[in-house]
Design a protein around this motif. Structure first.
Motif, PDB file in Angstrom:
ATOM      1  N   LYS A  39       0.833  -1.206   0.000  1.00 42.67           N
ATOM      2  CA  LYS A  39       0.000   0.000   0.000  1.00 42.67           C
ATOM      3  C   LYS A  39       0.869   1.258   0.000  1.00 42.67           C
ATOM      4  O   LYS A  39       0.620   2.193  -0.773  1.00 42.67           O
ATOM      5  CB  LYS A  39      -0.925  -0.008   1.221  1.00 42.67           C
ATOM      6  CG  LYS A  39      -1.811   1.201   1.345  1.00 42.67           C
ATOM      7  CD  LYS A  39      -2.699   1.056   2.566  1.00 42.67           C
ATOM      8  CE  LYS A  39      -2.656   2.307   3.390  1.00 42.67           C
ATOM      9  NZ  LYS A  39      -3.406   2.235   4.621  1.00 42.67           N
ATOM     10  N   ALA A  40       1.900   1.279   0.804  1.00 41.12           N
ATOM     11  CA  ALA A  40       2.797   2.444   0.852  1.00 41.12           C
ATOM     12  C   ALA A  40       3.505   2.645  -0.484  1.00 41.12           C
ATOM     13  O   ALA A  40       3.652   3.778  -0.958  1.00 41.12           O
ATOM     14  CB  ALA A  40       3.823   2.273   1.973  1.00 41.12           C
ATOM     15  N   SER A  41       3.905   1.556  -1.101  1.00 38.24           N
ATOM     16  CA  SER A  41       4.541   1.639  -2.418  1.00 38.24           C
ATOM     17  C   SER A  41       3.577   2.203  -3.451  1.00 38.24           C
ATOM     18  O   SER A  41       3.933   3.073  -4.247  1.00 38.24           O
ATOM     19  CB  SER A  41       5.023   0.248  -2.836  1.00 38.24           C
ATOM     20  OG  SER A  41       5.550   0.268  -4.136  1.00 38.24           O
ATOM     21  N   PHE A  42       2.342   1.734  -3.425  1.00 35.57           N
ATOM     22  CA  PHE A  42       1.324   2.229  -4.358  1.00 35.57           C
ATOM     23  C   PHE A  42       1.024   3.706  -4.091  1.00 35.57           C
ATOM     24  O   PHE A  42       0.856   4.483  -5.019  1.00 35.57           O
ATOM     25  CB  PHE A  42       0.044   1.396  -4.252  1.00 35.57           C
ATOM     26  CG  PHE A  42       0.081   0.101  -5.028  1.00 35.57           C
ATOM     27  CD1 PHE A  42       1.245  -0.621  -5.206  1.00 35.57           C
ATOM     28  CD2 PHE A  42      -1.074  -0.411  -5.576  1.00 35.57           C
ATOM     29  CE1 PHE A  42       1.271  -1.806  -5.910  1.00 35.57           C
ATOM     30  CE2 PHE A  42      -1.065  -1.599  -6.292  1.00 35.57           C
ATOM     31  CZ  PHE A  42       0.115  -2.299  -6.463  1.00 35.57           C
ATOM     32  N   GLN A  43       0.992   4.101  -2.820  1.00 36.95           N
ATOM     33  CA  GLN A  43       0.775   5.513  -2.489  1.00 36.95           C
ATOM     34  C   GLN A  43       1.922   6.368  -3.012  1.00 36.95           C
ATOM     35  O   GLN A  43       1.698   7.456  -3.549  1.00 36.95           O
ATOM     36  CB  GLN A  43       0.636   5.692  -0.974  1.00 36.95           C
ATOM     37  CG  GLN A  43      -0.673   5.195  -0.436  1.00 36.95           C
ATOM     38  CD  GLN A  43      -0.720   5.161   1.091  1.00 36.95           C
ATOM     39  OE1 GLN A  43       0.305   4.988   1.753  1.00 36.95           O
ATOM     40  NE2 GLN A  43      -1.919   5.303   1.640  1.00 36.95           N
ATOM     41  N   SER A  53      -6.324  -0.705  -4.298  1.00 37.19           N
ATOM     42  CA  SER A  53      -5.524  -1.193  -5.426  1.00 37.19           C
ATOM     43  C   SER A  53      -4.483  -2.207  -4.974  1.00 37.19           C
ATOM     44  O   SER A  53      -4.267  -3.227  -5.641  1.00 37.19           O
ATOM     45  CB  SER A  53      -4.836  -0.028  -6.133  1.00 37.19           C
ATOM     46  OG  SER A  53      -5.781   0.837  -6.700  1.00 37.19           O
ATOM     47  N   ALA A  54      -3.823  -1.965  -3.856  1.00 37.18           N
ATOM     48  CA  ALA A  54      -2.810  -2.890  -3.346  1.00 37.18           C
ATOM     49  C   ALA A  54      -3.429  -4.246  -3.025  1.00 37.18           C
ATOM     50  O   ALA A  54      -2.864  -5.295  -3.364  1.00 37.18           O
ATOM     51  CB  ALA A  54      -2.138  -2.306  -2.105  1.00 37.18           C
ATOM     52  N   TRP A  59      -4.063  -9.892  -4.751  1.00 41.22           N
ATOM     53  CA  TRP A  59      -4.869 -11.111  -4.876  1.00 41.22           C
ATOM     54  C   TRP A  59      -5.160 -11.475  -6.325  1.00 41.22           C
ATOM     55  O   TRP A  59      -5.275 -12.663  -6.652  1.00 41.22           O
ATOM     56  CB  TRP A  59      -6.126 -11.011  -4.024  1.00 41.22           C
ATOM     57  CG  TRP A  59      -5.729 -11.142  -2.579  1.00 41.22           C
ATOM     58  CD1 TRP A  59      -5.630 -10.157  -1.662  1.00 41.22           C
ATOM     59  CD2 TRP A  59      -5.275 -12.341  -1.951  1.00 41.22           C
ATOM     60  NE1 TRP A  59      -5.149 -10.670  -0.481  1.00 41.22           N
ATOM     61  CE2 TRP A  59      -4.925 -12.008  -0.623  1.00 41.22           C
ATOM     62  CE3 TRP A  59      -5.127 -13.663  -2.368  1.00 41.22           C
ATOM     63  CZ2 TRP A  59      -4.449 -12.946   0.282  1.00 41.22           C
ATOM     64  CZ3 TRP A  59      -4.647 -14.603  -1.462  1.00 41.22           C
ATOM     65  CH2 TRP A  59      -4.313 -14.239  -0.152  1.00 41.22           C
ATOM     66  N   LEU A  60      -5.228 -10.481  -7.218  1.00 43.02           N
ATOM     67  CA  LEU A  60      -5.335 -10.799  -8.644  1.00 43.02           C
ATOM     68  C   LEU A  60      -4.113 -11.582  -9.087  1.00 43.02           C
ATOM     69  O   LEU A  60      -4.230 -12.593  -9.784  1.00 43.02           O
ATOM     70  CB  LEU A  60      -5.472  -9.524  -9.482  1.00 43.02           C
ATOM     71  CG  LEU A  60      -5.337  -9.719 -11.009  1.00 43.02           C
ATOM     72  CD1 LEU A  60      -6.460 -10.600 -11.541  1.00 43.02           C
ATOM     73  CD2 LEU A  60      -5.304  -8.383 -11.718  1.00 43.02           C
ATOM     74  N   GLY A  87      -1.567  -0.516 -15.934  1.00 42.04           N
ATOM     75  CA  GLY A  87      -1.436   0.334 -14.746  1.00 42.04           C
ATOM     76  C   GLY A  87      -0.004   0.406 -14.258  1.00 42.04           C
ATOM     77  O   GLY A  87       0.497   1.492 -13.927  1.00 42.04           O
ATOM     78  N   ALA A  88       0.688  -0.739 -14.227  1.00 38.92           N
ATOM     79  CA  ALA A  88       2.088  -0.744 -13.796  1.00 38.92           C
ATOM     80  C   ALA A  88       2.942   0.112 -14.723  1.00 38.92           C
ATOM     81  O   ALA A  88       3.825   0.846 -14.269  1.00 38.92           O
ATOM     82  CB  ALA A  88       2.618  -2.181 -13.763  1.00 38.92           C
ATOM     83  N   TYR A  89       2.649   0.040 -16.007  1.00 39.60           N
ATOM     84  CA  TYR A  89       3.389   0.863 -16.974  1.00 39.60           C
ATOM     85  C   TYR A  89       3.203   2.348 -16.670  1.00 39.60           C
ATOM     86  O   TYR A  89       4.171   3.097 -16.547  1.00 39.60           O
ATOM     87  CB  TYR A  89       2.926   0.534 -18.401  1.00 39.60           C
ATOM     88  CG  TYR A  89       3.482   1.477 -19.436  1.00 39.60           C
ATOM     89  CD1 TYR A  89       4.804   1.376 -19.849  1.00 39.60           C
ATOM     90  CD2 TYR A  89       2.706   2.495 -19.978  1.00 39.60           C
ATOM     91  CE1 TYR A  89       5.336   2.254 -20.792  1.00 39.60           C
ATOM     92  CE2 TYR A  89       3.221   3.371 -20.917  1.00 39.60           C
ATOM     93  CZ  TYR A  89       4.533   3.255 -21.316  1.00 39.60           C
ATOM     94  OH  TYR A  89       5.050   4.129 -22.232  1.00 39.60           O
TER      95      TYR A  89
END
Length: 154
Positions: A39-43, A53-54, A59-60, A87-89
């Motif tokens: 979560k912190a990385s995504f933030q 999203s995290a 889980w996906l 999204g990662a891109y």
């Protein structure tokens, strides 16, 4: 040579490879970084709704990786993984260039396009989807020998 068997084995190997990488990345998010770290990385990357999203991406990647390996719901999982990599891109790799060693999108592009291909061609004949295809028609795309589009248009 039986084209159908070669095609099914090729798709099976692709599913196992791509599914294994996604499964490993999901398990890494869960076990190495933990929910708080992911979560912190995504933030930090300004991913929208980072906490949701995290959770969803973790889980996906775990459940979807397993699903690809066994070939269940492959068109859906492939499409979701293609979106995941899109999204990662945009959120993590767009400004880093191509090479993964520099934080680039090389792996993201490969996984995304491989996932998109699986979404389009299906799971192949060696899959749970092939067993379900008689009952769930949209899963049948990759379970039988493809027709020749050139011959069909003549």
């Amino acid at each position: 040579m039986n084209y159908s068997i070669v095609r099914s084995v090729g798709i099976l190997l692709a599913r196992i490879g791509i599914g294994s990488v996604f499964l490993a990345h999901g398990l890494q998010k869960l076990n190495t970084y933990g929910y708080a770290g992911t979560k912190a990385s995504f933030q930090g990357m300004d991913v929208p709704m980072a906490s949701v999203s995290a959770f969803v991406v973790t889980w996906l990647e775990i459940l979807g990786g397993i699903a690809l390996i066994v070939g269940v719901l492959t068109p859906i999982v492939g499409a979701l993984f293609a979106l995941d990599m899109l999204g990662a891109y945009f959120f993590a790799h767009i400004d880093m260039g191509l090479w993964v060693a520099d934080g680039g999108y090389e792996l993201v592009l490969s996984l995304g396009m491989g996932s998109l291909l699986l979404a389009v061609v299906g799971a192949g004949g060696l899959s749970v989807d092939a067993l379900l295809a008689p009952r769930v028609r949209w899963l049948a795309a990759g379970s039988s020998q493809p027709r020749n589009p050139v011959a069909a248009s003549n």
